[in-house]
Design a protein around this motif. Sequence first.
Motif, PDB file in Angstrom:
ATOM      1  N   GLN B 117       0.809  -1.213   0.000  1.00 32.18           N
ATOM      2  CA  GLN B 117       0.000   0.000   0.000  1.00 32.18           C
ATOM      3  C   GLN B 117       0.844   1.267   0.000  1.00 32.18           C
ATOM      4  OE1 GLN B 117      -3.305  -0.173  -0.368  1.00 32.18           O
ATOM      5  NE2 GLN B 117      -3.134  -2.394  -0.401  1.00 32.18           N
ATOM      6  N   TYR B 118       2.120   1.141  -0.223  1.00 32.36           N
ATOM      7  CA  TYR B 118       2.954   2.331  -0.364  1.00 32.36           C
ATOM      8  C   TYR B 118       2.649   2.959  -1.716  1.00 32.36           C
ATOM      9  CZ  TYR B 118       6.323   2.050   3.523  1.00 32.36           C
ATOM     10  OH  TYR B 118       6.935   2.075   4.734  1.00 32.36           O
ATOM     11  N   GLU B 119       2.821   4.257  -1.762  1.00 31.81           N
ATOM     12  CA  GLU B 119       2.723   4.959  -3.042  1.00 31.81           C
ATOM     13  C   GLU B 119       4.157   5.133  -3.510  1.00 31.81           C
ATOM     14  OE1 GLU B 119       0.240   8.447  -2.712  1.00 31.81           O
ATOM     15  OE2 GLU B 119       1.703   9.497  -3.985  1.00 31.81           O
ATOM     16  N   ILE B 120       4.599   4.284  -4.421  1.00 29.92           N
ATOM     17  CA  ILE B 120       6.022   4.240  -4.745  1.00 29.92           C
ATOM     18  C   ILE B 120       6.423   5.334  -5.716  1.00 29.92           C
ATOM     19  CG2 ILE B 120       7.808   2.825  -5.835  1.00 29.92           C
ATOM     20  CD1 ILE B 120       6.414   0.446  -4.378  1.00 29.92           C
ATOM     21  N   GLU B 121       7.478   6.046  -5.353  1.00 26.60           N
ATOM     22  CA  GLU B 121       7.878   7.225  -6.124  1.00 26.60           C
ATOM     23  C   GLU B 121       9.173   7.016  -6.902  1.00 26.60           C
ATOM     24  OE1 GLU B 121       8.412   9.591  -2.707  1.00 26.60           O
ATOM     25  OE2 GLU B 121       6.317  10.240  -2.568  1.00 26.60           O
ATOM     26  N   ALA B 122      10.069   6.221  -6.356  1.00 31.12           N
ATOM     27  CA  ALA B 122      11.376   6.107  -6.989  1.00 31.12           C
ATOM     28  C   ALA B 122      12.055   4.824  -6.550  1.00 31.12           C
ATOM     29  CB  ALA B 122      12.245   7.300  -6.593  1.00 31.12           C
ATOM     30  N   HIS B 123      13.092   4.467  -7.250  1.00 34.54           N
ATOM     31  CA  HIS B 123      13.888   3.335  -6.801  1.00 34.54           C
ATOM     32  C   HIS B 123      15.310   3.515  -7.295  1.00 34.54           C
ATOM     33  CE1 HIS B 123      12.353   2.165 -10.789  1.00 34.54           C
ATOM     34  NE2 HIS B 123      13.563   1.666 -10.956  1.00 34.54           N
ATOM     35  N   TRP B 124      16.190   2.780  -6.682  1.00 31.51           N
ATOM     36  CA  TRP B 124      17.617   2.883  -6.987  1.00 31.51           C
ATOM     37  C   TRP B 124      18.133   1.462  -7.068  1.00 31.51           C
ATOM     38  CZ3 TRP B 124      21.955   6.409  -6.830  1.00 31.51           C
ATOM     39  CH2 TRP B 124      23.169   5.818  -6.543  1.00 31.51           C
ATOM     40  N   LEU B 125      18.675   1.101  -8.217  1.00 31.86           N
ATOM     41  CA  LEU B 125      19.169  -0.263  -8.407  1.00 31.86           C
ATOM     42  C   LEU B 125      20.551  -0.221  -9.045  1.00 31.86           C
ATOM     43  CD1 LEU B 125      18.772  -3.410  -8.651  1.00 31.86           C
ATOM     44  CD2 LEU B 125      17.681  -2.967 -10.832  1.00 31.86           C
ATOM     45  N   GLU B 126      21.502  -0.885  -8.429  1.00 27.44           N
ATOM     46  CA  GLU B 126      22.829  -1.030  -9.011  1.00 27.44           C
ATOM     47  C   GLU B 126      23.153  -2.523  -8.997  1.00 27.44           C
ATOM     48  OE1 GLU B 126      23.394   1.901 -10.207  1.00 27.44           O
ATOM     49  OE2 GLU B 126      24.798   3.043  -8.941  1.00 27.44           O
ATOM     50  N   VAL B 127      23.723  -3.013 -10.081  1.00 26.43           N
ATOM     51  CA  VAL B 127      24.048  -4.427 -10.164  1.00 26.43           C
ATOM     52  C   VAL B 127      25.558  -4.564 -10.329  1.00 26.43           C
ATOM     53  CG1 VAL B 127      23.622  -6.585 -11.390  1.00 26.43           C
ATOM     54  CG2 VAL B 127      21.813  -4.890 -11.215  1.00 26.43           C
ATOM     55  N   TYR B 128      26.131  -5.547  -9.638  1.00 28.01           N
ATOM     56  CA  TYR B 128      27.584  -5.720  -9.658  1.00 28.01           C
ATOM     57  C   TYR B 128      27.959  -7.088 -10.190  1.00 28.01           C
ATOM     58  CZ  TYR B 128      27.078  -1.702  -6.702  1.00 28.01           C
ATOM     59  OH  TYR B 128      26.723  -0.467  -6.239  1.00 28.01           O
ATOM     60  N   GLY B 129      29.009  -7.128 -10.977  1.00 27.05           N
ATOM     61  CA  GLY B 129      29.464  -8.401 -11.506  1.00 27.05           C
ATOM     62  C   GLY B 129      30.808  -8.253 -12.179  1.00 27.05           C
ATOM     63  N   ARG B 130      31.136  -9.259 -13.004  1.00 27.77           N
ATOM     64  CA  ARG B 130      32.401  -9.212 -13.729  1.00 27.77           C
ATOM     65  C   ARG B 130      32.124  -9.153 -15.204  1.00 27.77           C
ATOM     66  NH1 ARG B 130      37.482 -11.733 -12.490  1.00 27.77           N
ATOM     67  NH2 ARG B 130      37.880 -11.201 -10.340  1.00 27.77           N
ATOM     68  N   CYS B 131      32.738  -8.200 -15.871  1.00 27.76           N
ATOM     69  CA  CYS B 131      32.503  -8.086 -17.298  1.00 27.76           C
ATOM     70  C   CYS B 131      33.216  -9.237 -18.012  1.00 27.76           C
ATOM     71  CB  CYS B 131      32.998  -6.744 -17.830  1.00 27.76           C
ATOM     72  SG  CYS B 131      34.764  -6.560 -17.821  1.00 27.76           S
ATOM     73  N   GLN B 132      32.859  -9.423 -19.264  1.00 24.82           N
ATOM     74  CA  GLN B 132      33.368 -10.580 -19.999  1.00 24.82           C
ATOM     75  C   GLN B 132      34.899 -10.601 -20.053  1.00 24.82           C
ATOM     76  OE1 GLN B 132      31.567 -10.931 -23.839  1.00 24.82           O
ATOM     77  NE2 GLN B 132      31.686 -13.168 -23.814  1.00 24.82           N
ATOM     78  N   SER B 133      35.497  -9.443 -20.336  1.00 24.96           N
ATOM     79  CA  SER B 133      36.955  -9.472 -20.491  1.00 24.96           C
ATOM     80  C   SER B 133      37.648  -9.756 -19.168  1.00 24.96           C
ATOM     81  CB  SER B 133      37.463  -8.184 -21.130  1.00 24.96           C
ATOM     82  OG  SER B 133      36.953  -7.070 -20.453  1.00 24.96           O
ATOM     83  N   CYS B 134      37.069  -9.310 -18.061  1.00 25.48           N
ATOM     84  CA  CYS B 134      37.677  -9.623 -16.764  1.00 25.48           C
ATOM     85  C   CYS B 134      37.529 -11.105 -16.444  1.00 25.48           C
ATOM     86  CB  CYS B 134      37.064  -8.781 -15.658  1.00 25.48           C
ATOM     87  SG  CYS B 134      37.671  -7.079 -15.692  1.00 25.48           S
ATOM     88  N   GLN B 135      36.446 -11.710 -16.908  1.00 23.20           N
ATOM     89  CA  GLN B 135      36.297 -13.154 -16.708  1.00 23.20           C
ATOM     90  C   GLN B 135      37.378 -13.910 -17.473  1.00 23.20           C
ATOM     91  OE1 GLN B 135      32.188 -14.649 -17.388  1.00 23.20           O
ATOM     92  NE2 GLN B 135      31.603 -12.515 -17.137  1.00 23.20           N
ATOM     93  N   LEU B 136      37.628 -13.456 -18.698  1.00 23.35           N
ATOM     94  CA  LEU B 136      38.647 -14.105 -19.522  1.00 23.35           C
ATOM     95  C   LEU B 136      40.026 -13.958 -18.882  1.00 23.35           C
ATOM     96  CD1 LEU B 136      37.428 -13.041 -23.055  1.00 23.35           C
ATOM     97  CD2 LEU B 136      37.328 -15.330 -22.004  1.00 23.35           C
ATOM     98  N   LEU B 137      40.313 -12.746 -18.423  1.00 22.28           N
ATOM     99  CA  LEU B 137      41.604 -12.505 -17.788  1.00 22.28           C
ATOM    100  C   LEU B 137      41.792 -13.393 -16.571  1.00 22.28           C
ATOM    101  CD1 LEU B 137      42.026  -8.649 -17.973  1.00 22.28           C
ATOM    102  CD2 LEU B 137      43.460 -10.401 -19.017  1.00 22.28           C
ATOM    103  N   ALA B 138      40.707 -13.537 -15.815  1.00 23.33           N
ATOM    104  CA  ALA B 138      40.795 -14.326 -14.583  1.00 23.33           C
ATOM    105  C   ALA B 138      41.089 -15.785 -14.880  1.00 23.33           C
ATOM    106  CB  ALA B 138      39.503 -14.204 -13.798  1.00 23.33           C
ATOM    107  N   SER B 139      40.630 -16.252 -16.057  1.00 26.72           N
ATOM    108  CA  SER B 139      40.810 -17.662 -16.361  1.00 26.72           C
ATOM    109  C   SER B 139      42.218 -17.979 -16.861  1.00 26.72           C
ATOM    110  CB  SER B 139      39.777 -18.111 -17.401  1.00 26.72           C
ATOM    111  OG  SER B 139      39.993 -17.406 -18.602  1.00 26.72           O
ATOM    112  N   VAL B 140      42.972 -16.934 -17.233  1.00 24.60           N
ATOM    113  CA  VAL B 140      44.369 -17.138 -17.603  1.00 24.60           C
ATOM    114  C   VAL B 140      45.198 -17.160 -16.317  1.00 24.60           C
ATOM    115  CG1 VAL B 140      46.331 -16.195 -18.865  1.00 24.60           C
ATOM    116  CG2 VAL B 140      44.022 -15.866 -19.733  1.00 24.60           C
TER     117      VAL B 140
END
Lengths: 163, 163
Positions: B117-140
């Motif tokens: 029952q809240y009247e929602i006005e805004a939200h904030w979302l940030e997602v964290y992970g490893r980009c593809q090239s960093c994954q590749l680097l990590a596997s070497v």
Amino acid sequence: MSDIDLIIERLELRGHRITSSRRRVLDAVLAQQAHFTVDDLLHTTRKVGRATVFRTMKILLDLNIVCRVMMDDGALHYRLSTGRHHHHLVCTNCGRVEDFSNCDVNSLVRDLQSATQYEIEAHWLEVYGRCQSCQLLASVPESKSAATSKRATSARGGRRGNN
Amino acid sequence: MSDIDLIIERLELRGHRITSSRRRVLDAVLAQQAHFTVDDLLHTTRKVGRATVFRTMKILLDLNIVCRVMMDDGALHYRLSTGRHHHHLVCTNCGRVEDFSNCDVNSLVRDLQSATQYEIEAHWLEVYGRCQSCQLLASVPESKSAATSKRATSARGGRRGNN
DNA sequence: CTCTAAATGAGACGTAGTCTCTGGTCAAGG
DNA sequence: CCTTGACCAGAGACTACGTCTCATTTAGAG
């Protein structure tokens, strides 16, 4: 077994000593009903150094005993945590905070993962709105009683919004 | 019409004066390729006061010309914005930031709205992970070349995680 | 060109948090 | 009992990030 004993047990398991200062900080944390700042704790736990309170909060954060809430003005507050992964719904008027975890961020994360090839590790979501009672108060013309709860504490600085 | 002229026009429309300091800050912002801090700007725009840079950034934030990104270490960075509502996907290794807006936070918000029952006005979302090239680097194995891009800039303090 | 509100820059101030240093406490081992 | 060493405390300096104040400058309307 009370809350505080459970927490103390977990601290001991991690090899932390249970000192009187830590106990005083723990008492203060458990005595808080809504969210709070380190400054709030400092006012209630006299004779405990600032650094010690920060150090203790860091440990509690690591153990998921407390979590942090980003208020709509950008200020970071602490809050007793359920321990499980969850998010916060913050009332921008009275500052009340609701937890929720039954949400569907996971499918979003999955989509994002396949779209971007990122290996997604974590996310942070805070939602802002008006709680029901603040909506009711707002609809009463000239009501002077709104916004008295936590709002007063710390309001300076910061801006939310990542668009 | 160049980017900077478009922005200047929008500033004028809002009644802001176009001073040489503001122009210098604008130039510095537009010259940034990834995300940046106010401190980065101060290094490139000599002779502009700290307060002025902060004030200008506040205006640019209001106009959605820049947005803020919460890095995984808790530091707030600025970034040129598309203007539209979006979120960030941050690589925790190299600091690269990706925008995304094609996500389905809205249904989540709708569910939450009816559940609380809240009247929602805004939200904030940030997602964290490893980009593809960093994954590749990590596997070497024993690759020493990883993590050289933005990471170096500002890393002190802060902790992410609301859990 | 003149006038004035808006903007500037310097620096004091505020807040959140970390770091450093000195000293205390406590358990284990000799 | 004494020593040693790890952990912890408190004080206060320090840093990062941002706002406020105030005297001075300036954009831009008339």
